[in-house]
Scaffold this active site. Structure first.
Site, short mmCIF file in Angstrom:
data_model
loop_
_atom_site.label_atom_id
_atom_site.label_comp_id
_atom_site.label_asym_id
_atom_site.label_seq_id
_atom_site.Cartn_x
_atom_site.Cartn_y
_atom_site.Cartn_z
N THR A 12 51.55 -15.55 13.64
CA THR A 12 53.00 -15.36 13.76
C THR A 12 53.69 -16.53 14.45
OG1 THR A 12 52.68 -12.99 13.92
CG2 THR A 12 54.76 -13.81 14.73
N SER A 55 45.91 -14.33 10.55
CA SER A 55 44.52 -14.19 11.04
C SER A 55 43.79 -13.01 10.40
CB SER A 55 44.49 -14.10 12.55
OG SER A 55 44.87 -12.83 12.99
N ASP A 87 46.04 -10.61 15.44
CA ASP A 87 45.29 -9.52 14.81
C ASP A 87 43.78 -9.65 14.96
OD1 ASP A 87 47.60 -8.26 14.11
OD2 ASP A 87 47.59 -8.90 12.01
N GLN A 266 33.26 4.06 20.98
CA GLN A 266 34.63 4.06 20.44
C GLN A 266 35.65 4.04 21.58
OE1 GLN A 266 35.15 7.39 17.76
NE2 GLN A 266 33.33 6.85 16.59
N CYS A 267 35.19 4.39 22.79
CA CYS A 267 36.12 4.39 23.94
C CYS A 267 36.48 2.96 24.31
CB CYS A 267 35.49 5.04 25.16
SG CYS A 267 35.21 6.78 24.94
N1 ASP Z 1 49.39 -10.88 11.33
C1 ASP Z 1 49.52 -11.88 12.37
C2 ASP Z 1 48.19 -12.61 12.51
O1 ASP Z 1 47.30 -12.09 13.10
C3 ASP Z 1 49.93 -11.26 13.66
C4 ASP Z 1 50.05 -12.24 14.80
O2 ASP Z 1 50.12 -13.43 14.63
O3 ASP Z 1 50.15 -11.81 15.95
O4 ASP Z 1 48.06 -13.71 12.01
#
Ligand code: ASP
Length: 330
Positions: A12, A55, A87, A266-267
């Site tokens: 992002t 990502s 991500d 999973q916790c």
């Molecule tokens: N979908 C984006 C990524 O992981 C989300 C981010 O950049 O925070 O590339």
């Protein structure tokens, strides 16, 4: 003057809106939106992976590209900052912490929840502070810096899709907090390594994750176990799973056929303790390896690295339970 290499992998932070969706753009977008980078007191050079990505498209090939980039530039720079989507950032920071053995410099991954060109962006603070940390000479490991906190790379996990504080490190303390000053928690940071840096560039993708849920079907379990050489078994609580005969039998069969199964919880926080409940005793008996307090991301990354070496079954187990890079509490 300290020299830092900024490596842009996408995310992002450098995205622009195209047809109403965010897509990765090139690094110049970041430079243009962020003139402060040019008059910083640090010498900042930048490079980029071949095709910057969201990502969610991250693969082993991208990890090898990033590790190679650090290997080739290791001597030339005082530290490294990787711009990365949030991500899969925890997967990348986990795997790099294993691929880059004995580093004596900081490799800081950062990104943002809003693109750098947006007024309310969190990108500027994240990037400027990540650069300062990478220059400090205090941090000698792979970390994630996000929203005023520095985390160990192989202890972190993404917990929030909306808020700026998107990460947590539930089983290991935060390594530094940025306020008016950056306060480092020296007792939790890695100390210098006496040994030469060693970069591991082989990873196996013959892995999968089997998440337990009530009423899981045998066909699901069998097909996941058959699909891979190594499986992360995400269990309930402190490492518990169904005691149904067919389930234990399938696990035993897979292990006898040479597969590696690691038990992680999973916790979000706490540790796997096989044998604590009757519902984890059988897992221990058939040879499931306890992943203790590792995150799923760290366990998966470690498994990819260990399976890529031609170790025998005992050696694989020894390696999985060994503390490679601060990823588990012994
Ligand atoms: N979908 C984006 C990524 O992981 C989300 C981010 O950049 O925070 O590339």
């Amino acid at each position: 003057m300290k020299k830092i290499l900024l490596i842009y992998s996408g995310g992002t932070i450098g995205m622009i809106k195209k047809n109403k969706s965010l897509e990765p753009f090139d690094f110049n977008e970041i430079r243009n939106a962020f003139p402060e980078l040019s008059d910083s007191e640090t010498e900042i050079h930048h490079t980029s992976i071949k095709n910057p990505i969201d990502s969610s498209n991250m693969t082993i090939d991208n990890w090898i590209e990033l590790a190679n980039c650090i290997k080739e530039n290791y001597i030339k720079y005082d530290g490294f900052v990787i711009l990365h989507g949030s991500d899969t950032m925890a997967y990348t920071s986990s795997v790099l912490s294993f691929m880059l053995e004995n580093i004596n410099k900081a490799v800081i991954l950062t990104g943002s929840q809003l693109p750098i060109g947006i007024k309310r962006t969190d990108a500027k603070e994240n990037l400027i502070t990540a650069i300062e940390i990478a220059c400090s000479g205090i941090v000698k490991e792979v970390c994630v810096y996000f929203e005023y906190q520095l985390y160990r790379g192989n202890r972190v996990t993404k917990v929030n899709a909306d808020n700026f504080d998107a990460f947590q490190s539930p089983n290991y303390p935060v390594l530094a907090k940025a306020g008016i000053n950056i306060k480092y928690k020296n007792q939790y940071l890695k100390s210098s390594s006496e040994d030469q840096i060693k970069v591991h560039l082989n990873l196996s993708n013959e892995v999968s994750i089997l998440k337990m849920f009530p009423s899981i079907r045998k066909e699901v379990v069998t097909s996941i176990l058959n699909s891979s050489k190594g499986i992360i078994l995400e269990t309930y609580g402190s490492g518990n799973a169904t005691t149904a005969d067919w389930f234990i039998h399938e696990l035993e069969l897979a292990i006898n056929n040479g597969k590696t199964i690691i038990n992680v919880s999973q916790c979000l926080s706490g540790s796997v303790t096989q044998g604590h409940y009757q519902t984890s005793k059988e897992l221990e008996r058939v040879g499931v390896i306890s992943g203790k307090d590792m995150t799923t991301e760290a366990a998966l990354a470690k498994l990819m690295l260990v399976l890529a070496k031609s170790f025998d079954r005992n050696k694989i187990k020894t390696k999985i339970i060994e503390n490679f890079s601060g990823e588990l509490t012994i």
